[in-house]
Structure formats: C-alpha cells, structure tokens
Design a protein around this motif. Structure first.
Motif, mmCIF file in Angstrom:
data_model
loop_
_atom_site.group_PDB
_atom_site.id
_atom_site.type_symbol
_atom_site.label_atom_id
_atom_site.label_comp_id
_atom_site.label_asym_id
_atom_site.label_seq_id
_atom_site.Cartn_x
_atom_site.Cartn_y
_atom_site.Cartn_z
ATOM 1 N N PRO A 1 0.842 -1.291 -0.106
ATOM 2 C CA PRO A 1 -0.002 -0.097 0.055
ATOM 3 C C PRO A 1 0.895 1.280 0.077
ATOM 4 O O PRO A 1 0.391 2.245 -0.536
ATOM 5 C CB PRO A 1 -0.726 -0.060 1.392
ATOM 6 N N ASP B 1 -0.700 7.703 -6.797
ATOM 7 C CA ASP B 1 -1.635 8.150 -5.732
ATOM 8 C C ASP B 1 -2.437 8.986 -6.566
ATOM 9 O O ASP B 1 -2.493 10.187 -6.527
ATOM 10 C CB ASP B 1 -0.810 8.725 -4.485
ATOM 11 N N ALA C 1 -6.071 8.669 -6.584
ATOM 12 C CA ALA C 1 -7.386 8.392 -6.101
ATOM 13 C C ALA C 1 -7.844 10.090 -5.699
ATOM 14 O O ALA C 1 -7.004 10.763 -5.463
ATOM 15 C CB ALA C 1 -7.504 7.660 -4.998
ATOM 16 N N GLN D 1 -5.552 6.893 8.127
ATOM 17 C CA GLN D 1 -6.516 7.148 6.845
ATOM 18 C C GLN D 1 -5.377 7.282 5.681
ATOM 19 O O GLN D 1 -5.980 7.006 4.279
ATOM 20 C CB GLN D 1 -7.118 8.435 7.055
ATOM 21 N N HIS E 1 -2.600 5.419 5.208
ATOM 22 C CA HIS E 1 -2.211 4.064 4.995
ATOM 23 C C HIS E 1 -3.712 3.496 4.251
ATOM 24 O O HIS E 1 -3.571 2.752 3.119
ATOM 25 C CB HIS E 1 -2.068 3.247 5.879
ATOM 26 N N ARG E 2 -4.808 3.593 4.686
ATOM 27 C CA ARG E 2 -6.114 3.192 3.988
ATOM 28 C C ARG E 2 -6.287 3.671 2.484
ATOM 29 O O ARG E 2 -6.809 2.843 1.689
ATOM 30 C CB ARG E 2 -7.170 3.493 4.885
ATOM 31 N N ARG E 3 -5.954 4.697 2.296
ATOM 32 C CA ARG E 3 -5.824 5.410 0.933
ATOM 33 C C ARG E 3 -4.953 4.296 0.021
ATOM 34 O O ARG E 3 -5.359 4.140 -1.136
ATOM 35 C CB ARG E 3 -5.431 6.781 0.997
ATOM 36 N N GLU F 1 -3.876 1.324 0.673
ATOM 37 C CA GLU F 1 -4.303 -0.125 0.757
ATOM 38 C C GLU F 1 -5.708 0.046 -0.200
ATOM 39 O O GLU F 1 -5.672 -1.077 -0.930
ATOM 40 C CB GLU F 1 -5.062 -0.395 2.079
ATOM 41 N N ALA F 2 -6.654 0.758 -0.378
ATOM 42 C CA ALA F 2 -7.724 0.755 -1.402
ATOM 43 C C ALA F 2 -7.085 0.970 -2.707
ATOM 44 O O ALA F 2 -7.572 0.099 -3.770
ATOM 45 C CB ALA F 2 -8.703 2.188 -1.071
ATOM 46 N N GLN F 3 -6.197 1.648 -2.979
ATOM 47 C CA GLN F 3 -5.569 1.597 -4.336
ATOM 48 C C GLN F 3 -4.816 0.466 -4.928
ATOM 49 O O GLN F 3 -4.778 0.028 -5.891
ATOM 50 C CB GLN F 3 -4.554 3.209 -4.474
ATOM 51 N N SER G 1 -5.444 -2.508 -3.699
ATOM 52 C CA SER G 1 -6.412 -3.440 -3.698
ATOM 53 C C SER G 1 -7.102 -3.570 -5.406
ATOM 54 O O SER G 1 -7.316 -4.113 -6.050
ATOM 55 C CB SER G 1 -7.616 -3.105 -2.748
ATOM 56 N N THR G 2 -7.265 -2.046 -5.596
ATOM 57 C CA THR G 2 -7.975 -1.907 -7.082
ATOM 58 C C THR G 2 -6.917 -2.318 -8.180
ATOM 59 O O THR G 2 -7.424 -2.872 -8.911
ATOM 60 C CB THR G 2 -8.121 -0.491 -7.134
#
Length: 295
Positions: A114, A124, A126, A280, A282-284, A286-288, A290-291
């Motif tokens: 991530p 990055d 998103a 938050q 780090h979650r950003r 992780e989301a990218q 995963s996508t």
C-alpha cells in the motif's frame, strides 16, 4: 630213493604279480635274493603312486575352485540388491528414462505494498480532499468519541489563515501542492490536523525534517462544534510524515488556558488524531493497491 628234478620250465618272477616267485637258482640249489632288482621295483611303484596323487590332487583343486566360483557368483546374484549404488556395475543400476515432472506454480504473487501507492503522485491518483480523508461527523477511537468541526482545503500551502509564515515557507520550498485541515473536540479540548501533500515521499520527509514544532505550526480551525482555540495560548504541536504526506497537529483548551505537561487530555487528543491521520493515509494506499491487484 632218489629224487629227480621237478618237470616243467622254471617259474619267472614278476614284481607286479603277487603270486609270482623269484627263482632261487638253477638246478634247485639255494641262492641269495637279488636285492638290487627288488629296490628298483619298489622305486617304480613309489613313483607311480606319487604321480597318481599329484594328478588326483590337481583335479581335486580344480573341482573345488570351480565349486567356490559358482558359489560366489550365486551369492553375488542374491545380494546384488543389497549393495550400495557405488559398488554396483553400470549394468546393475537402473537408469531413469522418463522426464522429471513439472508443476505449475501454486503460490499467489506477493500482495502489492500500500505504501507504494501513497509514495508518489504517479500512483496516488485517487480523488483527494479533506472531506474524503476525514469523512463523517464524528470520530470514535476505542470508547472515546470526538465531535467533528469543519474542514478546509487549499492549493496555497502558505496561506496566512492556514499556517504560520515559517511553516508556509518550508512547505512551498519543498513543492507542497495542497493543504487540508480538519478539527475535532471533546470536553472543551480541541485539535486541528493539517495535511500537506507533495509529489514524492522524499519531498514530504524533507519538509518534515525542517520543521521546528515550537514555531513552524499549523493554525487552528474553528467552526461548527469546535470553538476558537489556540489563538494566543500555549498549545501542544506535533509533526510527522508518511508517504508523500506531511501532517501536523495543534491541540489545546477552548477556554484559552495554556497547556502544560500535566494536561494528559490535550496530549491524548493530539496523539489520537495524529494516529488516525496516519491510518487514513495508509487506508488510501490499501484501497488503491486492492484496486490495482483486482484490475
């Protein structure tokens, strides 16, 4: 009475005929034995016996050697399977004629990191804003609930209403492209979090290293549930960075009281919001990640 000579021819002595007798003389007169002839005959018999034993012994040796050789061959045949491979002949070792089996890899590729997706502007991609990074109307951490105030978002990282002039100078010098703020409050203690965005992780880390938290500080943001604070009082400030983001906090009392080292509530709200900001970001990532893995 006179005795005449016995008729018939005199007997002949043959050393190989046990019933034959050696003549004792002519005309019936007594004579001594021929010892030389007897010795010669005995020697002949002894030579023949020795020859017989020699020939017989040789034949027996040959026969025994043959029997032993056959036994060894037989034993070798029985124990061949028990020999180590190094002692067997090439003909005794079976050779593999088939090809080695091949298997397709079954393990999944390693997951995407991530942090790679929040380390540079290139990955990055998103949507980003203060409301996206800090959603909702309140924040719950453990058993503590913080009410959310207002948010602010600007492309001018040195704006006078956002940061102290010295912090703005550092942010601009390292290429800050966006500055976001959000505030939370609980029981008269409030905190503002400021997040600066850079193109690369290196720029963010450099900006953080240049900050003096005693004077290079983010300005508090009031509004909504959060009353004005830290406008003139002494407050607690922090700074940190993660990925291409540098983030800062300022925490204090809504009453305007100065913060001291004994004010654990102020330290607690500042530390909790700094940790939440890190999570938050780090979650950003992780989301990218995963996508990207799913695509």
């Amino acid at each position: 009475m006179s005795f005449g000579q016995q008729g018939g021819p005199p007997s002949q002595w043959d050393p190989w005929k046990p019933q034959s007798q050696q003549p004792w003389g002519d005309g019936g007169s007594e004579q001594t034995p021929d010892w030389a002839a007897l010795a010669e005959a005995s020697e002949i018999r002894n030579r023949r016996r020795r020859l017989f034993f020699i020939v017989g012994g040789a034949l027996a040796t040959v026969a025994i050697g043959t029997a032993v050789a056959m036994a060894v061959v037989s034993a070798n045949g029985d124990d061949e399977a028990n020999k180590p491979a190094s002692s067997l002949s090439a003909a005794a070792i079976p050779s593999a004629t088939g090809t080695a089996p091949s298997f397709a890899p079954t393990s999944a590729p390693p997951p995407l990191d991530p942090k790679d997706f929040i380390a540079s502007k290139a990955k990055d991609t998103a949507p980003l804003s203060a409301k996206i990074l800090f959603p909702g109307t309140q924040l719950t951490m453990g058993s503590t609930v913080y009410k959310k105030g207002t948010t602010a978002d600007t492309k001018n990282c040195a704006a006078a209403d956002s940061v102290q002039a010295s912090l703005g100078k550092i942010l601009n010098a390292n290429g800050c492209t966006q500055f976001m703020r959000v505030s939370y409050t609980k029981d008269g203690v409030s905190v503002t979090v400021g997040v600066a965005v850079f193109d690369t992780e290196t720029r963010a880390a450099k900006a953080k290293s240049q900050v003096n938290t005693k004077k290079d500080i983010v300005k508090s943001l009031s509004g909504g549930a959060v009353k004005a604070f830290c406008n003139s009082a002494i407050c607690r400030t922090t700074s940190n960075s993660y990925g291409r983001y540098a983030y800062f906090t300022i925490a204090g009392f809504a009453s305007g009281k100065n913060v001291t080292e004994k004010d654990t509530a102020v330290f607690g709200i500042g530390d909790n919001l700094a940790e939440f900001t890190f999570r938050q970001i780090h979650r950003r990532g992780e989301a990218q990640a995963s996508t990207a893995a799913g695509g």
